[in-house]
Design an enzyme around this catalytic site. Structure first.
Site, PDB file in Angstrom:
ATOM      1  N   GLU A  25       0.811  -1.212   0.029  1.00  0.00           N
ATOM      2  CA  GLU A  25      -0.014  -0.015   0.132  1.00  0.00           C
ATOM      3  C   GLU A  25       0.864   1.355  -0.042  1.00  0.00           C
ATOM      4  OE1 GLU A  25      -3.992  -1.516   2.113  1.00  0.00           O
ATOM      5  OE2 GLU A  25      -2.553  -0.988   3.412  1.00  0.00           O
TER       6      GLU A  25
ATOM      7  N   GLU B 208      -5.061  -9.771   0.060  1.00  0.00           N
ATOM      8  CA  GLU B 208      -5.589  -9.582   1.383  1.00  0.00           C
ATOM      9  C   GLU B 208      -7.217 -10.088   0.890  1.00  0.00           C
ATOM     10  OE1 GLU B 208      -5.179  -6.203   3.298  1.00  0.00           O
ATOM     11  OE2 GLU B 208      -3.059  -6.112   3.164  1.00  0.00           O
TER      12      GLU B 208
END
Length: 938
Positions: free
Chosen positions: A402, A485
């Site tokens: 991220e 994820e």
């Protein structure tokens, strides 16, 4: 370097040796763990020029915030300081560590200081001389202090600052905590040591031939006794008939590398990783990741985890059919990789890099695209790859998490491939995927996963349209797809696990994923004598993300949540279908046969007895389905076939259950009713000492973390399930009863929707028959959902020790889109044992497909039976549960129980950070029917 330079510097630190592989040798090691002297400072810039010895003591490894100096703070995305790189605020705590180091006669040996983790940046002094700095909290740094070392007592001092410029690289959705949190070791190496060891253990899938090359920084021999290998470092060695390494068969060979003055032992595994036809292949066979994301965490020690902690984690993972770990979002303690090699896990090893907070500012000044940060980022990548590349468990390197898209990713990738070109590279947040060998997304919907599996166009996250052109995106068809994820395991849930797994199995390109995440990161504290677990905001933070840190498959004290029970069955390596006269077993292993599995048939008889018998089922090769005859007894209610380990393994005892399947013959009869006189009054029903007050309409529940869904729904302009329920005031039902017919009209405060109810209570077979039909009324908003449709009863005088027995799903909770691990059968326990105490209280403990419910009250048993229903039983109302921020705020014994019996229940989904409830599990206003019999037994 002065303290300000340490804080402001963008680089990777100074003075450390070149990164090298981690291995065990016969060179002496001195563990410096234990009590150190400590001097804390509220402001790093107020610390003296020379580091202090300190009057306090502190445990190393450890965090100072968990040892009485400051407090932990939690944010997910937002930095806890202004985003003004490279600057951090003046209010920047620091600490000076001091330890006496006793050294023997050195006899020409080099003295190397090794630090495995210091958060965030540090200066190191040895005998008064500064020897270097560290910047890269979760990377190993080694310093040669030989010129300053002496036999006897040596003075080691370390100054650690909480924040520095490189804190902008470490925004990893976890507690902000500081200090020397991983081991510190002195290595006494010979002048001519082995240095870096580079092992390449390849295997030809077609022939089974191993191809080995070992390189060292010194002249050395290479021996593997089990394979008859005796060669020199630097030679390529061909070895016929090696056992290839995989999680299903983690075959390791002991490699001895012996130089003139140092000998090392490594456990190596042979395997080949390739990408072909949009699939990751290992040893020529496609991989399916049944994975979890894992942070380092302990409720008392934070990220200062021990090897025993890690082993406990991995054993529980293995016993839950997990085969892969993503080291979110930094390299782990190196012992994790040794255990992964030994026990059998694929590992995505992730660099210590996340700059998520820049997404709040449109990625402006993100270090990922700023050349000034290049050296720091490349150093982090090199330190991870060099340390960990000899481990067969590592299947991919990840550039970080991220952190947006930018030019520094290219140099990080190049640095990794220069050190090791035998593995693919992973990175998710650059949606061109130009630097990633795999197509990877977080929390895609089931629909999106199916489209990707079919190679159909799919709408990528919003950043993609900015960061990638059409040509770059079109190249994604050549890349395997994984979910780095998915299934955000926060609170009650996650829903949809089985549906995801079906897609992974259906489409070869979709190679599984990694559930977020393993731990709920609660921090233990004392709550009036009770052990409690805190989350964001519990330690005085002014900026925090609440209980978003409390997401995981296991509780902070390493006890599996119901989600882990579900996951173990969803990840089952064999699928068992039980028919009336036969059993079918599908082998879902990638490489292994079912030879090591023993099967048991458990038959539940009509009289409540269970009979266990072995059953012979043919051995199935990987991917094969076999059948065996099954003789079902005529008085069988339920047949369960279990697959268990026939012999003990390295990770579980003999008899450990791998999977199960069931077939329901018929529902059990409720126990015979005892003589009782039932009375019905406007407030409820009673029979002797048994009284139930109600029923009232139940259409709401204490919202789960997934019901609230503020991040994934409300922050994007939508309304969460909980928000829509609140808008309709489902938590505030009111009733009007027709005086002539007795029919009831349920409504909600300030709204013109509700339910019409025909309710009848009639004597029947020694008990009381309830027949209730609820029909929705009014102009319900389009797409409106309800939490449930059913009845709530109050049972006065009962408490948490009240015993409960039921036939249905159990023992763990089950909602329409969860409960894969909850089997049918008879279950019993206390009311207290029915509760699942998540760190933030919410609806939990629903048991589904129940046909008989028995509650012990006043020495008798209240028996409720009928068409299958769901129930929950707890000491608190939904409102009381919702009002509490922590479990210890709920009264242990309220003097009554709330019994909810529901005809229909809404799913839970995974919208806390993922998709909402699948349509087939959503509860819209609909007619509901409850046909129940109340009786007294015993």
């Amino acid at each position: 370097m002065d303290t300000r330079a340490l804080i402001d510097g963008l680089g990777p630190g100074e003075g450390a040796l070149e990164p090298r592989a981690r291995y065990r040798s016969d060179a002496a090691e001195i563990d410096l763990g234990g009590r150190w002297r400590f001097a804390p400072y509220e402001r790093a810039l107020d610390a003296p020029e020379e580091p202090a010895r300190g009057d306090a003591e502190i445990q190393v490894p450890g965090h100072w915030q968990l040892q009485g100096h400051g407090a932990p703070a939690y944010t997910n995305v937002v930095f806890p300081f202004p985003v003004d790189p490279p600057h951090v605020p003046d209010a920047n705590p620091a600490g000076d560590y001091q330890r006496d180091v006793e050294l023997p006669d050195l006899d020409g040996r080099r003295v190397i200081l090794r630090f495995d983790g210091i958060d965030n940046a540090a200066q190191i002094w040895f005998n008064g001389r500064e020897v270097g700095t560290t910047k890269g909290s979760r990377n190993t740094h080694e310093f040669d202090v030989t010129p300053h070392a002496r036999p006897g007592v040596n003075d080691l001092r370390v100054r650690v600052v909480q924040f520095s410029a490189t804190s902008y690289l470490e925004d990893q959705d976890m507690w902000w905590m500081s200090g020397i949190f991983r081991p510190v070791t002195v290595l006494l190496l010979p002048e001519e040591s082995l240095g870096d060891l580079r092992v390449r253990a390849d295997v030809d899938p077609a022939t089974g031939e191993g191809i080995l090359r070992v390189d060292a920084d010194a002249d050395a021999s290479v021996r593997i006794a089990a394979l008859g290998v005796d060669a020199r470092a630097g030679e390529e060695i061909r070895i016929p008939g090696v056992r290839a390494w995989s999680p299903e068969d983690p075959a390791l060979y002991e490699l001895v590398v012996a130089g003139a003055h140092e000998s090392a032992r490594l456990r190596i595994g042979f395997r080949r990783i390739e990408i072909r036809d949009a699939q990751i292949l290992v040893n020529g066979i496609p991989v399916l990741f049944r994975g979890v994301n894992r942070h380092d965490h302990h409720p008392d020690r934070g990220r200062a985890v021990t090897v025993d902690d890690i082993r406990e984690d991995l054993l529980l993972m293995k016993r839950s059919n997990v085969n892969a770990i993503r080291t979110s979002h930094y390299p782990p303690r190196p012992e994790l990789l040794e255990l992964a090699d030994e026990l059998g896990f694929w590992v995505i090893d992730e660099a210590d890099f996340e700059s998520h907070g820049f997404s709040e500012l449109g990625e402006r000044r993100n270090p990922v695209d700023d050349p000034a940060w290049r050296d720091a980022l490349v150093d982090r990548m090199r330190r991870m790859v060099a340390r960990d590349r000899n481990h067969p468990s590592v299947i991919m390197w990840s550039l970080g998490n991220e952190s947006g898209a930018g030019r520094n990713l290219a140099d990080m990738r190049a640095a990794a491939l220069e050190l090791d070109d035998s593995r693919p590279i992973h990175y998710e947040r650059d949606y061109s995927f130009r630097y990633s060998d795999v197509f990877s997304l977080m929390y895609p919907t089931h629909e999106a996963v199916e489209k990707i599996g079919r190679f159909e166009p799919v709408t990528l996250p919003r950043h993609a349209v900015i960061l990638a052109d059409e040509g770059e995106l079109s190249g994604l068809d050549a890349k395997p797809f994984i979910l780095c994820e998915y299934a955000h395991a926060m609170g009650t849930g996650p829903g949809g696990l089985e549906e995801y797994q079906e897609l992974f199995r259906r489409y070869p390109r979709v190679q599984g994923g990694f559930v977020w995440e393993w731990f709920e990161h609660g921090i233990a504290y004392d709550a009036g004598g009770a052990r409690a677990y805190g989350y964001g905001g519990d330690f005085g933070e002014t900026v925090h993300d609440g209980n978003f840190v409390a997401d995981g498959l296991v509780s902070p004290d390493r006890v599996g949540r119901p989600a882990l029970t579900d996951l173990a069955q969803v990840f089952r390596p064999v699928n068992i279908r039980v028919g009336e006269n036969r059993v079918e077993v599908e082998n879902r292993f990638e490489r292994s046969s079912t030879e090591g599995i023993a099967y048991t048939v458990t038959t539940l008889l009509a009289d409540g007895r269970e009979v266990d018998e072995p059953i012979e089922i043919p051995v199935a090769r990987a991917g094969e389905t076999v059948t065996a005859p099954l003789l079902t007894r005529p008085d069988a209610l339920l047949v369960t076939v279990s697959a268990r380990l026939a012999a003990a393994s390295a990770w579980a005892p003999a008899g450990h259950e791998l999977a199960w399947g069931q077939r329901l013959g018929r529902l059990p009869d409720p126990p015979a009713a005892a003589d009782a006189v039932w009375a019905v009054d406007p407030r409820g029903i009673s029979a002797g000492v048994v009284r139930l007050e109600g029923p009232t309409l139940g259409a709401w529940r204490a919202p789960t973390d997934n019901d609230r869904a503020t991040r994934m729904v409300e922050l994007r302009g939508g309304v969460s399930d909980a928000g829509s329920w609140k808008k309709l005031n489902l938590h505030a039902p009111a009733v009007w009863t027709d005086p002539d017919t007795g029919e009831r009209r349920w409504g909600f405060a300030g709204r013109n929707v509700g339910f019409d109810e025909r309710l009848a209570l009639e004597p029947a077979d020694g008990g009381l028959a309830l027949d209730a039909r609820l029909t929705p009324r009014g102009p319900w908003p389009e797409g409106q959902t309800l939490a449930r449709i059913g009845h709530d009863w109050v049972i006065p005088g009962a408490g948490p020790r009240t015993r409960v027995r039921w036939f249905g799903r159990g023992f763990r909770q089950s909602y329409p889109d969860t409960g894969a691990g909850a089997r049918l059968g008879w279950f019993e326990g206390s009311v207290a044992e029915l509760q699942e105490h998540y760190l933030r209280p919410q609806d939990n403990g629903v048991r589904a497909e129940v046909s008989v419910l028995e509650i012990e009250l006043g020495g008798r048993r209240l028996v409720i039976s009928g068409e299958p229903f769901s129930f929950s039983l707890r000491p608190w109302t939904d409102a009381e549960l919702d009002a509490a921020n922590h479990p210890h705020e709920l009264d242990a014994d309220t003097g009554r129980l709330i019994l909810s019996i529901n005809a229909h229940v809404h799913g839970v989904g995974t919208a806390a950070c993922g998709p909402g409830v699948l349509e087939q599990h959503r509860l819209h206003p609909r007619e509901a029917h409850l046909a129940l019999r109340f009786a007294i037994s015993g």
